[in-house]
Design a protein around this motif. Structure first.
Motif, PDB file in Angstrom:
ATOM      1  N   SER A 222       0.827  -1.207   0.000  1.00 16.09           N
ATOM      2  CA  SER A 222       0.000   0.000   0.000  1.00 16.09           C
ATOM      3  C   SER A 222       0.861   1.256   0.000  1.00 16.09           C
ATOM      4  CB  SER A 222      -0.913   0.008   1.230  1.00 16.09           C
ATOM      5  OG  SER A 222      -1.779  -1.114   1.225  1.00 16.09           O
ATOM      6  N   ASN A 223       0.391   2.265  -0.753  1.00 16.63           N
ATOM      7  CA  ASN A 223       1.103   3.557  -0.835  1.00 16.63           C
ATOM      8  C   ASN A 223       2.591   3.346  -1.117  1.00 16.63           C
ATOM      9  OD1 ASN A 223      -1.278   4.989  -0.207  1.00 16.63           O
ATOM     10  ND2 ASN A 223      -0.905   4.686   1.979  1.00 16.63           N
ATOM     11  N   ALA A 224       2.864   2.426  -2.038  1.00 20.14           N
ATOM     12  CA  ALA A 224       4.234   1.954  -2.233  1.00 20.14           C
ATOM     13  C   ALA A 224       5.076   2.883  -3.091  1.00 20.14           C
ATOM     14  CB  ALA A 224       4.213   0.564  -2.860  1.00 20.14           C
ATOM     15  N   LEU A 225       4.485   3.487  -4.115  1.00 24.23           N
ATOM     16  CA  LEU A 225       5.223   4.377  -5.011  1.00 24.23           C
ATOM     17  C   LEU A 225       4.638   5.775  -4.869  1.00 24.23           C
ATOM     18  CD1 LEU A 225       7.418   4.502  -7.238  1.00 24.23           C
ATOM     19  CD2 LEU A 225       5.586   4.246  -8.911  1.00 24.23           C
ATOM     20  N   LEU A 261       0.402  -1.316 -11.029  1.00 27.91           N
ATOM     21  CA  LEU A 261       0.315  -0.104 -10.219  1.00 27.91           C
ATOM     22  C   LEU A 261      -1.150   0.235 -10.051  1.00 27.91           C
ATOM     23  CD1 LEU A 261       3.061   2.411 -11.423  1.00 27.91           C
ATOM     24  CD2 LEU A 261       3.105   0.889  -9.456  1.00 27.91           C
ATOM     25  N   LEU A 262      -1.559   0.533  -8.835  1.00 29.41           N
ATOM     26  CA  LEU A 262      -2.961   0.817  -8.534  1.00 29.41           C
ATOM     27  C   LEU A 262      -3.060   2.219  -7.955  1.00 29.41           C
ATOM     28  CD1 LEU A 262      -3.685  -2.586  -6.751  1.00 29.41           C
ATOM     29  CD2 LEU A 262      -4.093  -2.019  -9.160  1.00 29.41           C
ATOM     30  N   THR A 270      -3.132   7.135 -14.655  1.00 33.80           N
ATOM     31  CA  THR A 270      -3.622   5.927 -15.316  1.00 33.80           C
ATOM     32  C   THR A 270      -2.512   4.883 -15.304  1.00 33.80           C
ATOM     33  OG1 THR A 270      -5.036   7.229 -16.776  1.00 33.80           O
ATOM     34  CG2 THR A 270      -4.557   4.971 -17.453  1.00 33.80           C
ATOM     35  N   ALA A 271      -2.827   3.635 -14.938  1.00 34.00           N
ATOM     36  CA  ALA A 271      -1.829   2.585 -14.822  1.00 34.00           C
ATOM     37  C   ALA A 271      -2.095   1.476 -15.826  1.00 34.00           C
ATOM     38  CB  ALA A 271      -1.815   2.019 -13.412  1.00 34.00           C
ATOM     39  N   TYR A 272      -1.010   0.774 -16.208  1.00 34.27           N
ATOM     40  CA  TYR A 272      -1.077  -0.283 -17.207  1.00 34.27           C
ATOM     41  C   TYR A 272      -0.352  -1.512 -16.666  1.00 34.27           C
ATOM     42  CZ  TYR A 272      -1.751   4.044 -19.812  1.00 34.27           C
ATOM     43  OH  TYR A 272      -2.168   5.294 -20.220  1.00 34.27           O
ATOM     44  N   PRO A 273      -1.059  -2.649 -16.475  1.00 32.16           N
ATOM     45  CA  PRO A 273      -0.395  -3.852 -15.947  1.00 32.16           C
ATOM     46  C   PRO A 273       0.621  -4.397 -16.942  1.00 32.16           C
ATOM     47  CG  PRO A 273      -2.621  -4.365 -16.683  1.00 32.16           C
ATOM     48  CD  PRO A 273      -2.491  -2.883 -16.750  1.00 32.16           C
ATOM     49  N   VAL A 274       1.715  -4.968 -16.423  1.00 32.06           N
ATOM     50  CA  VAL A 274       2.755  -5.531 -17.281  1.00 32.06           C
ATOM     51  C   VAL A 274       3.243  -6.845 -16.694  1.00 32.06           C
ATOM     52  CG1 VAL A 274       3.533  -3.269 -18.089  1.00 32.06           C
ATOM     53  CG2 VAL A 274       4.649  -4.322 -16.097  1.00 32.06           C
ATOM     54  N   LEU A 275       3.776  -7.701 -17.560  1.00 34.18           N
ATOM     55  CA  LEU A 275       4.592  -8.820 -17.137  1.00 34.18           C
ATOM     56  C   LEU A 275       6.027  -8.332 -17.121  1.00 34.18           C
ATOM     57  CD1 LEU A 275       3.029 -11.703 -19.288  1.00 34.18           C
ATOM     58  CD2 LEU A 275       2.536 -11.121 -16.900  1.00 34.18           C
ATOM     59  N   TYR A 295      -0.013   8.814  -4.835  1.00 38.36           N
ATOM     60  CA  TYR A 295       0.366   7.493  -4.354  1.00 38.36           C
ATOM     61  C   TYR A 295      -0.172   6.388  -5.272  1.00 38.36           C
ATOM     62  CZ  TYR A 295       1.639   9.797   0.025  1.00 38.36           C
ATOM     63  OH  TYR A 295       2.215  10.598   0.967  1.00 38.36           O
ATOM     64  N   TYR A 296       0.657   5.352  -5.425  1.00 38.74           N
ATOM     65  CA  TYR A 296       0.247   4.124  -6.101  1.00 38.74           C
ATOM     66  C   TYR A 296       0.516   2.941  -5.171  1.00 38.74           C
ATOM     67  CZ  TYR A 296       0.389   6.614 -10.632  1.00 38.74           C
ATOM     68  OH  TYR A 296       0.182   7.485 -11.688  1.00 38.74           O
ATOM     69  N   ASP A 297      -0.435   1.987  -5.111  1.00 37.39           N
ATOM     70  CA  ASP A 297      -0.135   0.675  -4.552  1.00 37.39           C
ATOM     71  C   ASP A 297       0.621  -0.128  -5.614  1.00 37.39           C
ATOM     72  OD1 ASP A 297      -1.590   1.432  -2.342  1.00 37.39           O
ATOM     73  OD2 ASP A 297      -3.352   0.228  -2.859  1.00 37.39           O
TER      74      ASP A 297
END
Length: 328
Positions: A222-225, A261-262, A270-275, A295-297
């Motif tokens: 949580s609140n990691a980045l 990133l959440l 806006t976040a985009y999931p990646v491998l 903040y991003y999770d």
């Protein structure tokens, strides 16, 4: 039977930088470190960090210099080894720009891709690797807030680690920045910064039982980045290694792990999931944060029934992830 000797860490600095322009200034020979030893040496995945020990206060005590205005850039590598030359900046995988963070250890070399390696023809043959860094103080209108000839002292601590996070050596150095009579125009460049919450600096996915392999595992920090920007920004991410690697040399493909990133409430990014991959990938975009923290999770996860995870030795596998924020 092979035995491996230890190496020692030493460093020296050119610690003074005067700023006479709103463009800032660079010290081309600010920090030099040497890792040296004798005999057979093989130390993979070593690291070098720097930490600001306390806020950068003027000698008068009236002013503070922001830590994120100071950055380090690698200049050259030199030394001696046998049978191969010492590794280059590119072979080590050194980030080309590392920005100081207030109260947080940051890594000039997060995890070397090239081992400290020496197999000398003569017993106790000498090994040394020296890396030189420049230091930059970013320009901008903020410099005009300081009276001429204000001097700041930045107490920095540098640490060298081996692959098991054991400390090879540690040294403290004080750097001085003196603001002179400023020339030029007080124009502001884009200002962007990122830092991690303390719990998210080292991420971990654990497989504790067979159900974890069948269902996959995930962990959220949580609140990691934490991002701050005065302009539109984009964040890219890559692994500095080509795969997850264990201390015995076993490996797992990077794309076995997904990263999300959440955006936390109030963050309009806006976040985009990646491998995970060794190639840079876009993971988030956003607008100006108006000089506030956004903040991003961070969420790591694996997919169910991934045979690549089931068919490897039970060990700890690691890689180093590098984030980069730039204007959009």
């Amino acid at each position: 039977m092979s035995c491996f000797s230890q190496v020692s860490y030493s460093s020296w600095v050119n610690s003074y930088l005067q700023i006479n322009s709103y463009n800032g200034n660079t010290n081309p020979d600010a920090y030099n470190f040497t890792l040296a030893g004798n005999g057979n040496i093989n130390i993979p995945y070593w690291r070098i960090s720097v930490m600001l020990k306390q806020p950068i206060i003027s000698n008068s005590g009236n002013y503070t210099l922001p830590a994120n205005k100071i950055s380090f850039q690698p200049v050259s590598s030199s030394g001696q080894a046998y049978p191969n030359p010492v590794p280059t900046i590119q072979q080590i995988g050194i980030p080309l720009n590392v920005i100081l963070q207030e109260g947080q250890e940051v890594f000039l070399i997060p995890q070397s891709n090239a081992a400290l390696y020496n197999q000398p023809a003569e017993p106790n043959g000498y090994y040394s690797l020296q890396i030189k860094y420049s230091m930059n103080l970013t320009g901008g209108s903020y410099l005009g807030a300081y009276p001429a000839w204000t001097t700041f002292t930045a107490p920095l601590q540098f640490t060298a680690y081996d692959q098991y996070n054991n400390i090879i050596g540690r040294m403290d150095h004080n750097f001085q920045f003196q603001i002179g009579m400023l020339s030029g125009t007080a124009t502001d460049l884009p200002e962007l910064s990122m830092k991690f919450g303390s719990s998210a600096i080292n991420g971990s996915l654990e497989f504790k039982n067979m159900q974890d392999y069948i269902n996959g595992v995930n962990v959220t920090y949580s609140n990691a980045l934490i991002v701050k920007s005065n302009t539109n920004y984009q964040i890219k991410l890559k692994s500095l290694q080509g795969q997850f690697v264990s201390s015995s040399g076993s490996s797992i493909p990077l794309d076995a792990v997904r990263l999300d990133l959440l955006p936390v409430s109030g963050n309009m990014g806006t976040a985009y999931p990646v491998l995970l991959s060794a190639a840079p990938q876009l993971i988030a975009t956003g607008g100006s944060t108006q000089n506030s923290d956004a903040y991003y999770d961070i969420r790591y996860s694996t997919k169910p029934n991934d045979e690549r995870l089931m068919n490897v030795k039970t060990e700890e596998y690691t890689t180093t992830i590098q984030y980069e924020i730039t204007p959009l």
